[in-house]
Design an enzyme around this catalytic site. Structure first.
Site, short mmCIF file in Angstrom:
data_model
loop_
_atom_site.label_atom_id
_atom_site.label_comp_id
_atom_site.label_asym_id
_atom_site.label_seq_id
_atom_site.Cartn_x
_atom_site.Cartn_y
_atom_site.Cartn_z
N GLY A 120 39.77 41.82 43.70
CA GLY A 120 40.55 41.84 44.94
C GLY A 120 39.64 41.66 46.14
CG HIS A 121 35.89 41.62 46.12
ND1 HIS A 121 35.99 42.69 45.26
CD2 HIS A 121 34.92 40.84 45.61
CE1 HIS A 121 35.10 42.56 44.30
NE2 HIS A 121 34.44 41.45 44.49
CB ALA A 122 36.33 36.16 48.62
#
Ligand code: TYD
Length: 137
Positions: free
Chosen positions: A54-56
């Site tokens: 749930g991130h980059a």
């Protein structure tokens, strides 16, 4: 890597030494792993139904391996999503920077091994999806 797409990410086949006493797979910097590995971490004991990621990342490159069991990795470049089922210890998913990733469907006892190109840096994370969409524009 603001312009990166999910098509820059791919499954890499890892050397597999098959033996009747068990198998062995090898990863080497700049050979099977297309970057210098600075950090390794692994996710385990993930409760059923739980979602990770749930991130980059802005700079980080990663190779994600299902060292045991299985899980899915969904990659998103802001336009296109691709979902990969990882369930073989001799395959790794190369994830380039600028890609939103979510890991789901962890099987019981699964181990998600991650080889990373940089040490841990909170500044390298984009954790808000709206911020990610702005970053990609
Ligand atoms: P987090 O990034 O939230 O895990 P995931 O994205 O896989 O769901 O990390 C969980 C915790 O572990 C968080 O407190 C930060 C810490 N952490 C480190 O200290 N070093 C690391 O290399 C990583 C990946 C996480």
């Amino acid at each position: 890597m603001k312009q990166s797409t999910v098509y820059d990410c791919s499954i890499i086949e890892i050397d597999k030494h098959h033996h009747e006493k068990g198998n062995l797979s090898v990863l080497e910097n700049s050979k099977t792993v297309p970057f210098d590995v600075k950090r390794t971490y692994y996710l385990y004991d993930v409760p059923g139904g739980e979602s990770r990621g749930g991130h980059a990342h802005k700079e980080l490159r990663q190779l994600i391996i299902a060292a045991s069991g299985s899980f899915t990795v969904t990659l998103d470049d802001g336009k296109v999503k691709r979902t990969f089922l990882l369930n073989r210890p001799y395959q790794g998913l190369l994830v380039v920077p600028g890609i939103w990733r979510t890991l789901d469907d962890f099987s019981s006892g699964s181990v998600c091994l991650v080889l990373a190109s940089h040490c841990y840096d909170v500044e390298d994370y984009i954790r808000d999806y709206d911020d990610f969409e702005k970053y990609k524009k």
